[in-house]
Design an enzyme around this catalytic site. Structure first.
Site, mmCIF file in Angstrom:
data_model
loop_
_atom_site.group_PDB
_atom_site.id
_atom_site.type_symbol
_atom_site.label_atom_id
_atom_site.label_comp_id
_atom_site.label_asym_id
_atom_site.label_seq_id
_atom_site.Cartn_x
_atom_site.Cartn_y
_atom_site.Cartn_z
ATOM 1 N N CYS A 107 0.770 -1.166 0.061
ATOM 2 C CA CYS A 107 0.187 -0.068 -0.015
ATOM 3 C C CYS A 107 0.875 1.249 -0.122
ATOM 4 C CB CYS A 107 -0.895 -0.069 1.238
ATOM 5 S SG CYS A 107 -2.257 1.525 1.257
ATOM 6 N N CYS A 114 -0.083 1.305 10.542
ATOM 7 C CA CYS A 114 -0.525 -0.176 9.802
ATOM 8 C C CYS A 114 0.562 -0.656 9.224
ATOM 9 C CB CYS A 114 -1.534 0.541 8.539
ATOM 10 S SG CYS A 114 -1.904 -0.732 7.335
ATOM 11 N N HIS A 221 -9.860 8.225 11.842
ATOM 12 C CA HIS A 221 -8.980 8.096 13.025
ATOM 13 C C HIS A 221 -8.532 9.391 13.516
ATOM 14 C CE1 HIS A 221 -8.720 4.402 11.056
ATOM 15 N NE2 HIS A 221 -7.792 4.582 10.277
#
Ligand code: SAH
Length: 355
Positions: A107, A114, A221
């Site tokens: 990603c 993450c 978030h």
């Protein structure tokens, strides 16, 4: 799975076969979920090999499978033709089965909490690599090989590796394949489909125009730009107001509630005042049920100094949202012991084999 129904007819014709073969083939693949062309008895035996060789290369090979939660969570690591590794996770609940799929190998969004984001982007997946993950799960669920007996997929979430909006064309092609009724596609209702994004605003708006009633999840978030700039780097291009506006527009156009994803990270974004600010910013755009807040306790990732919120802080965060009338749920942490939970998919085969 890379071809539209029309393109399949084209392909069959240009290989010298009659057009009706396209429908037979689609029926075997998408309706019967039979992945072995050699057993497609409605094709002449001599044709099966040609069909197999021409149109059904193995797109993804399973290289590891791990289970957790008494066999009801199954994480598969897949290898693509070029060695890229991706992962998908099946989660069986009493009344439904959800599959979490990857849209990219790696990603490029670089969110520091993450595991996938820490490894960078390798490449986008093709539509067939995306649909393969769903097809394989549907087939295996149907055959009853998993704990809990035969079943089918109720929900598909693009919450595995990758940023689906950064691979928009392939993701939308995959969504159409998944959604198209048998035998053109897998016939899974668009309502059970969720696309999750860090907030690529132009793509969110493009999705409105597709007129597909998929659910949109927005990984927010943080309710303030100062913090969100840090923990979701794309915020420097599309800030909190911009992503919330686009989410609102999506909800208004699709009549689907947008899911606002909010990880709880200890002492970073879990203060009660941030819950109040989150409620305020959501409700400032109207209170007609356009959003739902989904809190995700942070799952540990290698090398990260962050951890999940203290239970009392999580409780206070929930209470502040509830008091403000915000619908809120806390996500379970399925699969965290096999690094299969949110943010843990990193295709770390080396670490796994040394365990
Ligand atoms: N790139 C898309 C799709 C991935 S979804 C997106 O970010 O929305 C994966 C979800 O898990 C996102 O909401 C993401 O923010 C969240 N996540 C990432 N790392 C996590 C972690 N360590 N613990 C809990 N949730 C995490």
């Amino acid at each position: 799975m890379d071809l539209t129904p029309e393109q399949r007819i084209e392909a069959v014709r240009s290989a010298g076969l009659p057009a009706f073969r396209a429908k037979q083939i689609s029926n075997q693949w998408f309706t019967r979920l039979d992945a072995d062309p050699q057993s497609w008895t409605d094709l002449p035996a001599g044709m099966r090999e040609q069909v197999h060789q021409t149109w059904f290369p193995t797109m993804l090979t399973s290289v590891s499978e791990q289970t957790a939660d008494h066999g009801t969570t199954i994480k598969t690591a897949w290898r693509a033709f070029d060695g890229a590794i991706i992962e998908s996770v099946i989660m069986r609940y009493r009344d439904r089965t959800t599959i979490c799929i990857s849209s990219e190998a790696g990603c490029g969004m670089a969110c520091p909490f993450c595991a996938t984001g820490q490894g960078g982007l390798q490449r986008n997946l093709t539509a067939s690599e995306i649909v393969w993950q769903v097809h394989d799960a549907a087939r295996r669920l149907g055959s009853g090989e998993f704990r809990g007996g035969p079943g089918h997929i109720n929900n598909i979430v693009f919450m595995g590796m990758g940023e689906p909006m950064a691979n928009y064309r392939a993701v939308l092609a995959a969504v159409r394949q998944i959604h198209a009724p048998n035998p053109d596609g897998l016939g899974i209702g668009a309502r059970g489909l969720t696309i999750s994004t860090v907030g690529m605003v132009p793509r969110m708006r493009q999705l409105i125009d597709e007129d597909l009633p998929v659910t949109l999840a927005l990984s927010l978030h943080a309710p303030d730009d100062e913090l969100r700039d840090e923990i979701v780097p794309l915020n420097r291009h599309f800030n909190v107001d911009a992503v919330l506006d686009a989410a609102w527009d999506y909800a208004a156009a699709s009549k689907r509630r947008v899911s606002i994803e909010y990880i709880l990270i200890k002492d970073i974004n879990d203060q009660a005042w941030r819950a109040d600010l989150l409620a305020k910013r959501l409700k400032a755009r109207g209170d007609w049920g356009w959003f739902h807040v989904n809190l995700i306790p942070l799952n540990p990732t290698p090398g990260s100094r962050w951890t999940a919120s203290r239970p009392e802080d999580e409780r206070a965060f929930v209470e502040h949202l509830e008091r403000a009338g915000v619908p809120v749920t806390v996500r379970d942490t399925r699969g965290s012991d096999i690094d299969g939970a949110c943010g843990q998919l990193a295709a770390n085969l080396d670490a796994r084999t040394s365990n």
